[in-house]
Design a protein around this motif. Structure first.
Motif, mmCIF file in Angstrom:
data_model
loop_
_atom_site.group_PDB
_atom_site.id
_atom_site.type_symbol
_atom_site.label_atom_id
_atom_site.label_comp_id
_atom_site.label_asym_id
_atom_site.label_seq_id
_atom_site.Cartn_x
_atom_site.Cartn_y
_atom_site.Cartn_z
ATOM 1 N N ASN A 1 0.656 -1.194 -0.148
ATOM 2 C CA ASN A 1 -0.100 -0.004 0.089
ATOM 3 C C ASN A 1 0.845 1.277 -0.046
ATOM 4 O OD1 ASN A 1 0.542 0.695 2.637
ATOM 5 N ND2 ASN A 1 -0.943 -0.417 3.407
ATOM 6 N N TRP A 2 0.186 2.548 -0.259
ATOM 7 C CA TRP A 2 0.995 3.676 -0.183
ATOM 8 C C TRP A 2 1.842 3.933 0.985
ATOM 9 C CZ3 TRP A 2 2.018 5.589 -4.739
ATOM 10 C CH2 TRP A 2 0.900 5.202 -5.935
ATOM 11 N N GLU A 3 1.579 3.291 2.149
ATOM 12 C CA GLU A 3 2.313 3.662 3.353
ATOM 13 C C GLU A 3 3.499 3.049 3.289
ATOM 14 O OE1 GLU A 3 -0.302 2.363 6.616
ATOM 15 O OE2 GLU A 3 -1.691 4.211 6.359
ATOM 16 N N HIS A 4 3.650 2.031 2.411
ATOM 17 C CA HIS A 4 4.919 1.287 2.353
ATOM 18 C C HIS A 4 5.764 1.653 1.080
ATOM 19 C CE1 HIS A 4 3.834 -1.000 5.899
ATOM 20 N NE2 HIS A 4 2.670 -1.308 5.273
ATOM 21 N N PHE A 5 5.523 2.788 0.447
ATOM 22 C CA PHE A 5 5.706 3.210 -0.966
ATOM 23 C C PHE A 5 7.493 3.330 -0.925
ATOM 24 C CE2 PHE A 5 6.489 6.959 -4.085
ATOM 25 C CZ PHE A 5 6.100 6.212 -4.956
ATOM 26 N N TRP A 6 8.061 3.708 0.285
ATOM 27 C CA TRP A 6 9.369 3.745 0.320
ATOM 28 C C TRP A 6 10.068 2.551 0.155
ATOM 29 C CZ3 TRP A 6 12.942 1.364 3.262
ATOM 30 C CH2 TRP A 6 12.586 0.607 4.405
ATOM 31 N N LEU A 7 9.490 1.309 0.455
ATOM 32 C CA LEU A 7 10.049 0.250 0.290
ATOM 33 C C LEU A 7 10.551 -0.202 -1.385
ATOM 34 C CD1 LEU A 7 8.186 -2.370 2.665
ATOM 35 C CD2 LEU A 7 10.479 -1.648 2.977
ATOM 36 N N ASN A 8 9.490 0.285 -2.121
ATOM 37 C CA ASN A 8 9.741 0.112 -3.591
ATOM 38 C C ASN A 8 10.703 1.417 -4.177
ATOM 39 O OD1 ASN A 8 9.441 -0.811 -6.474
ATOM 40 N ND2 ASN A 8 8.010 0.609 -6.545
ATOM 41 N N GLU A 9 10.310 2.451 -3.866
ATOM 42 C CA GLU A 9 11.073 3.510 -4.672
ATOM 43 C C GLU A 9 12.420 3.791 -3.691
ATOM 44 O OE1 GLU A 9 9.979 4.362 -7.030
ATOM 45 O OE2 GLU A 9 8.049 3.480 -7.017
ATOM 46 N N GLY A 10 12.490 3.759 -2.479
ATOM 47 C CA GLY A 10 13.873 3.994 -2.029
ATOM 48 C C GLY A 10 14.774 2.784 -2.353
ATOM 49 N N PHE A 11 14.385 1.768 -2.509
ATOM 50 C CA PHE A 11 15.242 0.559 -2.843
ATOM 51 C C PHE A 11 15.698 0.975 -4.400
ATOM 52 C CE2 PHE A 11 14.148 -1.772 0.609
ATOM 53 C CZ PHE A 11 15.015 -2.955 0.802
ATOM 54 N N THR A 12 14.622 1.235 -5.297
ATOM 55 C CA THR A 12 14.993 1.460 -6.497
ATOM 56 C C THR A 12 16.187 2.731 -6.550
ATOM 57 O OG1 THR A 12 12.607 0.901 -7.128
ATOM 58 C CG2 THR A 12 14.002 2.386 -8.816
ATOM 59 N N VAL A 13 15.850 3.950 -6.114
ATOM 60 C CA VAL A 13 16.836 5.087 -6.059
ATOM 61 C C VAL A 13 18.364 4.339 -5.613
ATOM 62 C CG1 VAL A 13 17.392 7.132 -5.126
ATOM 63 C CG2 VAL A 13 14.940 6.564 -6.040
ATOM 64 N N PHE A 14 18.159 3.645 -4.569
ATOM 65 C CA PHE A 14 19.489 3.097 -3.871
ATOM 66 C C PHE A 14 20.288 2.333 -4.663
ATOM 67 C CE2 PHE A 14 21.858 -0.207 -1.764
ATOM 68 C CZ PHE A 14 22.608 0.544 -0.730
ATOM 69 N N LEU A 15 19.351 1.507 -5.482
ATOM 70 C CA LEU A 15 20.132 0.575 -6.596
ATOM 71 C C LEU A 15 20.500 1.167 -7.862
ATOM 72 C CD1 LEU A 15 17.817 -2.765 -6.048
ATOM 73 C CD2 LEU A 15 20.291 -2.223 -5.135
ATOM 74 N N GLU A 16 19.680 2.253 -8.266
ATOM 75 C CA GLU A 16 20.155 3.035 -9.347
ATOM 76 C C GLU A 16 21.338 3.624 -9.212
ATOM 77 O OE1 GLU A 16 16.967 5.994 -9.835
ATOM 78 O OE2 GLU A 16 15.794 4.496 -11.226
ATOM 79 N N ARG A 17 21.502 4.342 -7.995
ATOM 80 C CA ARG A 17 23.075 4.629 -7.642
ATOM 81 C C ARG A 17 23.994 3.919 -7.727
ATOM 82 N NH1 ARG A 17 19.899 8.972 -3.566
ATOM 83 N NH2 ARG A 17 19.047 10.238 -5.332
#
Length: 131
Positions: A1-17
């Motif tokens: 759900n949207w409350e756990h949005f950081w799990l997807n997006e934070g991981f994505t940004v971290f891995l992109e970098r």
């Protein structure tokens, strides 16, 4: 759900970098990665200034009860999530961090990921690594 949005997006940004750093090569990779992280921190600081430092929407794991998710959208989950993972990596080291992320990713593919589940996995791994 949207409350756990950081799990997807934070991981994505971290891995992109991390990928950017690898693509830049061994001599410049870490500098490229840290520059991207610094730019993200600037974005995070601005978002927190706009929302207000004490605004609950600037938390890593937000409570969206009665809040339109569109009102909560900002760089905060992307950058706070990535910053948390960057901190985790500096705490336990690169290889142990990737082990933790791999386990989190594997579980998220099998079952719905949530902040409490991920916190538990991270805590267990950190305690093992830091023994």
């Amino acid at each position: 759900n949207w409350e756990h949005f950081w799990l997807n997006e934070g991981f994505t940004v971290f891995l992109e970098r991390k990928i950017l750093g690898e693509l830049a090569g061994p001599e410049e990779g870490e500098a490229v990665r840290q520059a991207a992280h610094l730019n993200g921190l600037i974005s995070l600081k601005y978002a927190i200034e706009v929302f207000g430092e004490d605004n609950p929407l600037t938390a890593l794991n937000v409570n969206l009860d009665g809040v339109d998710p569109d009102d909560a959208f900002s760089s905060v989950p992307y950058e706070k999530g990535s910053t948390f993972l960057f901190y985790l990596e500096t705490l336990v080291g690169g290889h142990p961090c990737l082990t933790i992320l791999t386990q989190l990713y594997s579980r998220a593919c099998i079952q719905k990921a949530s902040h409490p589940k991920c916190s538990s996995i991270i805590s267990n791994h950190i305690s093992q690594v830091l023994k």
